[in-house]
Design a protein around this motif. Structure first.
Motif, PDB file in Angstrom:
ATOM      1  N   ILE A  68      29.571  -2.350 -15.115  1.00  0.00           N
ATOM      2  CA  ILE A  68      28.482  -1.112 -14.606  1.00  0.00           C
ATOM      3  C   ILE A  68      29.111   0.194 -14.236  1.00  0.00           C
ATOM      4  O   ILE A  68      28.805   0.897 -15.546  1.00  0.00           O
ATOM      5  CB  ILE A  68      28.245  -1.094 -13.205  1.00  0.00           C
ATOM      6  CG1 ILE A  68      26.806  -2.779 -13.619  1.00  0.00           C
ATOM      7  CG2 ILE A  68      27.494  -0.117 -13.171  1.00  0.00           C
ATOM      8  CD1 ILE A  68      26.297  -3.557 -12.591  1.00  0.00           C
ATOM      9  N   ILE A  69      30.736  -0.076 -13.687  1.00  0.00           N
ATOM     10  CA  ILE A  69      31.688   0.957 -14.141  1.00  0.00           C
ATOM     11  C   ILE A  69      32.189   1.221 -15.528  1.00  0.00           C
ATOM     12  O   ILE A  69      31.508   2.437 -16.278  1.00  0.00           O
ATOM     13  CB  ILE A  69      32.381   0.726 -13.228  1.00  0.00           C
ATOM     14  CG1 ILE A  69      31.629   1.112 -11.909  1.00  0.00           C
ATOM     15  CG2 ILE A  69      34.051   1.764 -13.298  1.00  0.00           C
ATOM     16  CD1 ILE A  69      32.898   0.554  -9.982  1.00  0.00           C
ATOM     17  N   GLN A 120      29.825   8.196 -20.088  1.00  0.00           N
ATOM     18  CA  GLN A 120      31.139   9.555 -20.146  1.00  0.00           C
ATOM     19  C   GLN A 120      32.321   9.564 -21.262  1.00  0.00           C
ATOM     20  O   GLN A 120      31.697  11.153 -22.110  1.00  0.00           O
ATOM     21  CB  GLN A 120      31.500   9.987 -19.178  1.00  0.00           C
ATOM     22  CG  GLN A 120      30.542  10.049 -18.138  1.00  0.00           C
ATOM     23  CD  GLN A 120      29.655  11.317 -18.309  1.00  0.00           C
ATOM     24  OE1 GLN A 120      30.736  12.482 -18.328  1.00  0.00           O
ATOM     25  NE2 GLN A 120      28.979  11.156 -17.577  1.00  0.00           N
ATOM     26  N   LEU A 121      32.710   9.444 -21.894  1.00  0.00           N
ATOM     27  CA  LEU A 121      33.942   8.870 -23.035  1.00  0.00           C
ATOM     28  C   LEU A 121      32.855   9.344 -24.445  1.00  0.00           C
ATOM     29  O   LEU A 121      33.751  10.176 -24.869  1.00  0.00           O
ATOM     30  CB  LEU A 121      35.008   8.038 -22.587  1.00  0.00           C
ATOM     31  CG  LEU A 121      36.012   8.016 -21.499  1.00  0.00           C
ATOM     32  CD1 LEU A 121      36.795   6.624 -21.948  1.00  0.00           C
ATOM     33  CD2 LEU A 121      36.216   9.136 -21.294  1.00  0.00           C
ATOM     34  N   ASP A 143      30.683   9.670  -4.590  1.00  0.00           N
ATOM     35  CA  ASP A 143      29.184   9.545  -4.697  1.00  0.00           C
ATOM     36  C   ASP A 143      29.990  10.238  -3.197  1.00  0.00           C
ATOM     37  O   ASP A 143      30.938   9.605  -2.179  1.00  0.00           O
ATOM     38  CB  ASP A 143      28.768   8.703  -4.623  1.00  0.00           C
ATOM     39  CG  ASP A 143      27.259   8.558  -4.239  1.00  0.00           C
ATOM     40  OD1 ASP A 143      27.059   9.181  -5.232  1.00  0.00           O
ATOM     41  OD2 ASP A 143      26.917   8.702  -2.964  1.00  0.00           O
ATOM     42  N   GLU A 144      29.293  11.408  -3.227  1.00  0.00           N
ATOM     43  CA  GLU A 144      29.212  12.901  -1.808  1.00  0.00           C
ATOM     44  C   GLU A 144      29.014  11.975  -0.561  1.00  0.00           C
ATOM     45  O   GLU A 144      30.054  11.550   0.030  1.00  0.00           O
ATOM     46  CB  GLU A 144      28.725  13.560  -1.971  1.00  0.00           C
ATOM     47  CG  GLU A 144      29.821  14.456  -3.305  1.00  0.00           C
ATOM     48  CD  GLU A 144      30.483  15.045  -2.752  1.00  0.00           C
ATOM     49  OE1 GLU A 144      31.107  14.976  -1.857  1.00  0.00           O
ATOM     50  OE2 GLU A 144      30.953  15.525  -3.740  1.00  0.00           O
ATOM     51  N   GLN A 195      23.825   7.156 -11.195  1.00  0.00           N
ATOM     52  CA  GLN A 195      24.310   7.185 -12.207  1.00  0.00           C
ATOM     53  C   GLN A 195      24.439   6.340 -12.436  1.00  0.00           C
ATOM     54  O   GLN A 195      23.580   5.164 -13.477  1.00  0.00           O
ATOM     55  CB  GLN A 195      25.152   8.394 -12.934  1.00  0.00           C
ATOM     56  CG  GLN A 195      24.118   9.687 -13.084  1.00  0.00           C
ATOM     57  CD  GLN A 195      25.965  10.517 -13.258  1.00  0.00           C
ATOM     58  OE1 GLN A 195      26.793  10.504 -12.114  1.00  0.00           O
ATOM     59  NE2 GLN A 195      25.385  10.791 -14.558  1.00  0.00           N
ATOM     60  N   LEU A 196      25.531   5.237 -11.893  1.00  0.00           N
ATOM     61  CA  LEU A 196      25.294   3.711 -11.913  1.00  0.00           C
ATOM     62  C   LEU A 196      24.355   2.779 -11.729  1.00  0.00           C
ATOM     63  O   LEU A 196      24.422   1.377 -12.586  1.00  0.00           O
ATOM     64  CB  LEU A 196      26.683   3.486 -10.494  1.00  0.00           C
ATOM     65  CG  LEU A 196      28.235   4.544 -10.795  1.00  0.00           C
ATOM     66  CD1 LEU A 196      28.727   4.147 -10.072  1.00  0.00           C
ATOM     67  CD2 LEU A 196      28.707   3.588 -12.566  1.00  0.00           C
ATOM     68  N   GLN A 197      23.499   3.260 -10.608  1.00  0.00           N
ATOM     69  CA  GLN A 197      22.037   2.672 -10.739  1.00  0.00           C
ATOM     70  C   GLN A 197      21.554   2.380 -11.256  1.00  0.00           C
ATOM     71  O   GLN A 197      20.953   1.200 -12.510  1.00  0.00           O
ATOM     72  CB  GLN A 197      21.856   3.129  -8.792  1.00  0.00           C
ATOM     73  CG  GLN A 197      19.836   2.036  -9.270  1.00  0.00           C
ATOM     74  CD  GLN A 197      19.993   0.910  -8.668  1.00  0.00           C
ATOM     75  OE1 GLN A 197      21.210   0.462  -7.881  1.00  0.00           O
ATOM     76  NE2 GLN A 197      19.318   0.214  -9.130  1.00  0.00           N
ATOM     77  N   LEU A 198      21.134   3.911 -12.378  1.00  0.00           N
ATOM     78  CA  LEU A 198      20.588   3.634 -13.825  1.00  0.00           C
ATOM     79  C   LEU A 198      21.072   2.254 -15.031  1.00  0.00           C
ATOM     80  O   LEU A 198      20.143   2.282 -16.012  1.00  0.00           O
ATOM     81  CB  LEU A 198      20.289   5.404 -13.963  1.00  0.00           C
ATOM     82  CG  LEU A 198      19.349   5.934 -13.512  1.00  0.00           C
ATOM     83  CD1 LEU A 198      19.949   7.476 -13.923  1.00  0.00           C
ATOM     84  CD2 LEU A 198      18.340   5.342 -13.323  1.00  0.00           C
ATOM     85  N   ILE A 199      22.452   2.943 -14.388  1.00  0.00           N
ATOM     86  CA  ILE A 199      22.781   2.013 -15.718  1.00  0.00           C
ATOM     87  C   ILE A 199      23.239   0.830 -15.394  1.00  0.00           C
ATOM     88  O   ILE A 199      22.841  -0.002 -16.855  1.00  0.00           O
ATOM     89  CB  ILE A 199      24.512   1.998 -16.201  1.00  0.00           C
ATOM     90  CG1 ILE A 199      24.470   3.678 -16.165  1.00  0.00           C
ATOM     91  CG2 ILE A 199      25.596   1.193 -16.461  1.00  0.00           C
ATOM     92  CD1 ILE A 199      26.171   4.512 -16.784  1.00  0.00           C
ATOM     93  N   GLN A 200      23.288  -0.035 -14.293  1.00  0.00           N
ATOM     94  CA  GLN A 200      22.994  -1.126 -13.840  1.00  0.00           C
ATOM     95  C   GLN A 200      21.698  -1.561 -14.452  1.00  0.00           C
ATOM     96  O   GLN A 200      20.872  -2.691 -15.124  1.00  0.00           O
ATOM     97  CB  GLN A 200      23.050  -1.919 -12.226  1.00  0.00           C
ATOM     98  CG  GLN A 200      22.976  -2.454 -12.224  1.00  0.00           C
ATOM     99  CD  GLN A 200      22.213  -3.002  -9.958  1.00  0.00           C
ATOM    100  OE1 GLN A 200      22.467  -2.212  -9.773  1.00  0.00           O
ATOM    101  NE2 GLN A 200      22.756  -4.835 -10.104  1.00  0.00           N
TER     102      GLN A 200
END
Length: 185
Positions: A27-28, A35-36, A139-140, A171-176
Motif C-alpha cells: 500500500i505504501i 506521488q512520484l 500522519d499528524e 490517502q493510504l486507506q483510499l489506496i488500500q
C-alpha cells in the motif's frame, strides 16, 4: 517545479511492519508510486533519501521500478553519518546495502560515526537546501520519528520557496480500498 525531491517517513517498526511481506508495504509503495508519477509529469529528476529503513527504502524500490520506463530518473542516498546500519540485523543490513549500492549517488554528509543529534539537523538543512521539495509518509494523528524533519521542513518553507507533500493515513486507506477493488474485479 520539483526536480529534486526528498522522501522520508516512518520506520517499519513505527507502523508495526516487521517484514517486507506485510500488506502495508504494498500500500505504501503504491502511494509512493502515485506521488512520484505525478512529480515525474512535472519534471522530477532526482529522489533523495537519507538511508533509513521503511518509507525511504521502499521509495528506493519504487524508484528502481520506475527507472525502467523513466530512464532519466535517479536517486541519491545521503547518509547523515557513517555506520548508521551497524546495529541492525542481517536482513535490515542487506536492505540498506541494496539501497546504497543501487543508488545513482551516495555519500556521507559527515565522515564520522554518530556523534549527536546535530548530525540529523545538519542532514535536514543540507537536504532542504539541495532539493526543491519533500514528500512525507506521515500522519499528524500518529506521531513518529518524521515529526522532527517535518517541523524543520515547515520552518524552512516559511523562509524559502519549497514544496511540502504529505501522504497521510486517509490517502493510504483510499489506496488500500482501490487495491482491494482491483483484486475483486
Amino acid at each position: 517545479m520539483v526536480k529534486r525531491l526528498v522522501v522520508t517517513g516512518y520506520r517499519p517498526h513505527e507502523l508495526g511492519i516487521f517484514n517486507e511481506t506485510h500488506p502495508g508495504v504494498a500500500i505504501i509503495k503504491e502511494a509512493l508510486r502515485q506521488q512520484l508519477l505525478a512529480q515525474l509529469d512535472e519534471g522530477l529528476e532526482w529522489v533523495i533519501v537519507s538511508g533509513q529503513l521503511g518509507v525511504e527504502a521502499w521509495t528506493c524500490d519504487v524508484v528502481r521500478e520506475l527507472k525502467e520506463e523513466y530512464t532519466h530518473l535517479k536517486y541519491a542516498v545521503l547518509l547523515p553519518f557513517q555506520g548508521q546500519e551497524e546495529r541492525w540485523n542481517e536482513t535490515n543490513k542487506a536492505k540498506f546495502e541494496e539501497m546504497v549500492l543501487k543508488a545513482d549517488f551516495s555519500t556521507y554528509l559527515t565522515n564520522r560515526p554518530y556523534a549527536g543529534p546535530w548530525q540529523f539537523q545538519k542532514k535536514d538543512e543540507f537536504l532542504f537546501e539541495n532539493s526543491d521539495g519533500i514528500l512525507f509518509v506521515y500522519d499528524e494523528d500518529n506521531e513518529g520519528s518524521p515529526k522532527f524533519t517535518k517541523r524543520a521542513a515547515e520552518r524552512f518553507q516559511e523562509q524559502h520557496p519549497y514544496e511540502l507533500f504529505v501522504i497521510d493515513a486517509f490517502q493510504l486507506q483510499l489506496i488500500q480500498e482501490d487495491m482491494q477493488r482491483e483484486q475483486w474485479d
